[in-house]
Design an enzyme around this catalytic site. Structure first.
Site, PDB file in Angstrom:
ATOM      1  N   GLU A  93       0.809  -1.217   0.000  1.00 42.80           N
ATOM      2  CA  GLU A  93       0.000   0.000   0.000  1.00 42.80           C
ATOM      3  C   GLU A  93       0.845   1.272   0.000  1.00 42.80           C
ATOM      4  OE1 GLU A  93      -4.289  -1.204   1.719  1.00 42.80           O
ATOM      5  OE2 GLU A  93      -2.832  -0.693   3.278  1.00 42.80           O
ATOM      6  N   HIS A 139      -2.692   5.588   7.530  1.00 45.14           N
ATOM      7  CA  HIS A 139      -3.790   4.771   6.991  1.00 45.14           C
ATOM      8  C   HIS A 139      -4.093   3.673   8.004  1.00 45.14           C
ATOM      9  CE1 HIS A 139      -6.261   2.113   4.706  1.00 45.14           C
ATOM     10  NE2 HIS A 139      -5.309   1.212   4.530  1.00 45.14           N
ATOM     11  N   HIS A 151      -7.306   0.889   9.726  1.00 41.10           N
ATOM     12  CA  HIS A 151      -8.615   0.251   9.573  1.00 41.10           C
ATOM     13  C   HIS A 151      -9.371   0.468  10.885  1.00 41.10           C
ATOM     14  CE1 HIS A 151      -6.618  -2.743   6.523  1.00 41.10           C
ATOM     15  NE2 HIS A 151      -6.573  -1.488   6.115  1.00 41.10           N
ATOM     16  N   TYR A 157     -14.400  20.721  14.372  1.00 37.34           N
ATOM     17  CA  TYR A 157     -13.025  20.220  14.405  1.00 37.34           C
ATOM     18  C   TYR A 157     -12.563  19.546  13.124  1.00 37.34           C
ATOM     19  CZ  TYR A 157     -14.094  21.524  19.101  1.00 37.34           C
ATOM     20  OH  TYR A 157     -14.504  22.255  20.179  1.00 37.34           O
ATOM     21  N   HIS A 216     -13.008   0.017   3.165  1.00 36.25           N
ATOM     22  CA  HIS A 216     -11.594  -0.206   3.475  1.00 36.25           C
ATOM     23  C   HIS A 216     -11.147   0.613   4.691  1.00 36.25           C
ATOM     24  CE1 HIS A 216      -7.274  -0.636   1.579  1.00 36.25           C
ATOM     25  NE2 HIS A 216      -7.224  -0.596   2.896  1.00 36.25           N
TER      26      HIS A 216
END
EC number: 4.1.1.104
Length: 218
Positions: A86, A105, A107, A132, A172
């Site tokens: 990735e 990144h 999950h 925010y 994802h």
């Protein structure tokens, strides 16, 4: 000491600090439940223009500073363990957004749950109801679902990178940028907490910020 040696030592020292910070933030994410197993990846730009990233299959809670992947902006693996597949979409963002110096990144639970919902506004997945997210990242576009590692992820992110600071990959999870790794981490946490609020509020009627209120924050 010559100026050249001084600059080399300073660069090395900055890289060592960057490696230590990546290990520390990775462990913090893991310990607090933002990351599980070997999911998610972090990266940052070093002073020499190369990329430091978490290796393939690595657990964010168990990173080793000396084994972090070092990659050129062209995607060449320079040193350390093999980089995550990735990292290719990280590179797409760096190449197209000169202000981006770090990427997180994950999950994470609530943002990943949000990414699985039908009917999201693909221009902005999080309609502002607190100030925010607006102040930290602005709009959060949705990238269509592609298999993890698919080149089209990077292609779509490349088109969006110059205009946005955060993205939601459909089915994802989130990708969040920052001026440094700490800022990217803070931006990620703010987004995750906002996604959590979305699920807590559920079907209740929400008072969203007005256009004028949003403009005041920009």
């Amino acid at each position: 000491m010559s100026e050249q040696h001084h600059n080399t030592d300073a660069a090395l020292s900055n890289e060592q600090r960057a490696r230590a910070e990546m290990v520390k933030l990775g462990a913090s994410f893991f310990q607090r439940g933002y990351a599980t197993g070997s999911a998610g990846n972090l990266s940052l730009l070093l002073d020499d223009g190369t990329l430091l990233a978490t290796p393939t299959g690595s657990c964010l809670g168990e990173l080793d500073a000396e084994r972090l992947s070092k990659v050129s902006l062209n995607g060449e693996w320079i040193s350390g363990d093999k980089p995550s597949k990735e990292v290719s979409f990280h590179l797409s963002i760096y190449r197209n957004d000169p202000e981006c110096k770090a990427i997180v990144h994950l999950h994470s639970t609530y943002l990943t749950a949000l990414s699985c919902l039908e009917g999201l506004d693909t221009q902005d997945a999080i309609k502002p109801f607190t100030p925010y997210v607006v102040m930290r990242v602005g709009k959060v576009p949705v990238v269509p679902y592609y298999r993890p590692g698919d080149a089209r992820l990077g292609e779509d992110l490349a088109k969006l990178a110059s205009r946005y600071k955060a993205f939601l990959l459909a089915n994802h999870g989130p990708v969040v940028t920052g001026k440094d790794l700490r800022a990217a981490a803070d931006n990620m946490e703010e987004l995750e907490e906002t996604a959590k609020l979305i699920f807590i509020l559920g079907e209740r009627k929400i008072r969203y910020l007005t256009a004028d209120e949003i403009a005041e924050l920009s």
